[in-house]
Motif scaffolding. Structure first.
Motif, PDB file in Angstrom:
ATOM      1  N   ILE A  65       1.050  -1.126  -0.122  1.00  0.00           N
ATOM      2  CA  ILE A  65       0.276  -0.278  -0.211  1.00  0.00           C
ATOM      3  C   ILE A  65       1.145   1.492  -0.012  1.00  0.00           C
ATOM      4  N   PHE A  66       1.939   0.832  -0.158  1.00  0.00           N
ATOM      5  CA  PHE A  66       3.035   2.174   0.368  1.00  0.00           C
ATOM      6  C   PHE A  66       3.852   2.632  -0.974  1.00  0.00           C
ATOM      7  N   THR A  67       4.196   1.556  -1.036  1.00  0.00           N
ATOM      8  CA  THR A  67       5.385   1.042  -2.525  1.00  0.00           C
ATOM      9  C   THR A  67       4.872   0.747  -4.009  1.00  0.00           C
ATOM     10  N   SER A  68       3.411   0.212  -3.914  1.00  0.00           N
ATOM     11  CA  SER A  68       2.569  -0.155  -5.092  1.00  0.00           C
ATOM     12  C   SER A  68       3.649  -1.381  -5.113  1.00  0.00           C
ATOM     13  N   ARG A  88      -7.115   5.935   7.752  1.00  0.00           N
ATOM     14  CA  ARG A  88      -7.239   6.610   7.070  1.00  0.00           C
ATOM     15  C   ARG A  88      -8.028   7.717   7.817  1.00  0.00           C
ATOM     16  N   THR A  89      -6.327   8.710   7.524  1.00  0.00           N
ATOM     17  CA  THR A  89      -7.353  10.503   8.236  1.00  0.00           C
ATOM     18  C   THR A  89      -7.543  11.821   7.924  1.00  0.00           C
ATOM     19  N   ASP A  90      -8.261  12.145   7.583  1.00  0.00           N
ATOM     20  CA  ASP A  90      -8.344  13.413   6.858  1.00  0.00           C
ATOM     21  C   ASP A  90      -7.663  14.185   7.873  1.00  0.00           C
ATOM     22  N   ASN A 110      -4.511  20.660  16.502  1.00  0.00           N
ATOM     23  CA  ASN A 110      -2.296  20.921  16.117  1.00  0.00           C
ATOM     24  C   ASN A 110      -2.481  20.867  15.106  1.00  0.00           C
ATOM     25  N   THR A 111      -0.489  20.373  14.824  1.00  0.00           N
ATOM     26  CA  THR A 111      -0.011  20.426  13.663  1.00  0.00           C
ATOM     27  C   THR A 111       0.227  19.248  13.833  1.00  0.00           C
ATOM     28  N   LYS A 112       0.308  19.233  12.094  1.00  0.00           N
ATOM     29  CA  LYS A 112       1.269  17.266  12.226  1.00  0.00           C
ATOM     30  C   LYS A 112       2.326  17.605  10.902  1.00  0.00           C
ATOM     31  N   ASP A 113       3.470  17.949  11.207  1.00  0.00           N
ATOM     32  CA  ASP A 113       5.263  18.793  10.879  1.00  0.00           C
ATOM     33  C   ASP A 113       5.405  17.020  10.236  1.00  0.00           C
ATOM     34  N   ASP A 114       5.156  16.234  10.040  1.00  0.00           N
ATOM     35  CA  ASP A 114       6.632  14.775  10.359  1.00  0.00           C
ATOM     36  C   ASP A 114       5.951  13.853   9.202  1.00  0.00           C
ATOM     37  N   MET A 145       1.052   0.421  10.666  1.00  0.00           N
ATOM     38  CA  MET A 145       2.206  -0.784  10.625  1.00  0.00           C
ATOM     39  C   MET A 145       3.347   0.801  11.002  1.00  0.00           C
ATOM     40  N   GLY A 146       2.775   1.785  11.433  1.00  0.00           N
ATOM     41  CA  GLY A 146       3.606   2.399  11.967  1.00  0.00           C
ATOM     42  C   GLY A 146       4.565   3.427  10.565  1.00  0.00           C
ATOM     43  N   GLU A 147       4.337   3.364   9.596  1.00  0.00           N
ATOM     44  CA  GLU A 147       4.304   3.866   7.727  1.00  0.00           C
ATOM     45  C   GLU A 147       3.068   5.050   8.285  1.00  0.00           C
ATOM     46  N   GLU A 148       3.144   6.105   7.349  1.00  0.00           N
ATOM     47  CA  GLU A 148       2.006   7.279   7.007  1.00  0.00           C
ATOM     48  C   GLU A 148       2.369   7.570   5.250  1.00  0.00           C
TER      49      GLU A 148
END
Length: 159
Positions: A65-68, A88-90, A110-114, A145-148
């Protein structure tokens, strides 16, 4: 016995597992599965009949789902497979920095900057163009699994 205190350094999160077990025979197309340690979306499942001595086997073809990347696995249908918790989060897009990171606004304010910009060229261009035009953009972030990673974009109108 001993009067000394024990101190444990815990580096784990709240005990929430990144995956859960599910019987291989119950995993269907468009479901999720972990193959070679990667979270994948199942695109094809075929089940073979039991042999003279043995189990029916499930043959999974899935896309990371991340690298296809396309991955395959064959598992006895009665055995358990790991299934990733996929969320899934918007978030609303606030800013894009020069180093490829984005600033996102969470629901709590809050902001998410990572998070980095996506590697998918089509989505990357849509985000950059929409941001340059000053549109209000909402990005969908998929995490497992810890990836976004950003996977979709919605335009909610001009600012």
């Amino acid at each position: 016995m001993s009067d000394e205190e024990h101190h444990f350094e815990s580096k784990a999160d709240a005990g929430a597992s990144k995956t859960y077990p599910q019987q291989a025979g119950t995993i269907r197309k468009n479901g999720y599965i972990v193959i070679k340690g990667r979270p994948c979306k199942v695109v094809e499942v075929s089940t073979s009949k039991t042999g003279k001595h043995g189990h029916a086997k499930c043959h999974f073809v899935a896309i990371d789902i991340f690298t296809s990347k396309k991955l395959e696995d064959i598992v006895p249908s009665s055995h358990n497979c790991d299934v990733p918790h996929v969320n899934r989060t918007d978030y609303q897009l606030i800013d894009i920095s020069e180093d490829g990171f984005v600033s996102l606004l969470t629901e709590s304010g809050n902001t998410k900057d990572d998070l980095r910009l996506p590697t998918d060229d089509v989505l990357l261009n849509q985000i950059k163009e929409g941001f340059a035009e000053g549109k209000d953009l909402v990005v969908t972030v998929m995490s497992a699994m810890g990836e976004e990673q950003m996977c979709a974009l919605k335009d909610i109108g001009p600012k």
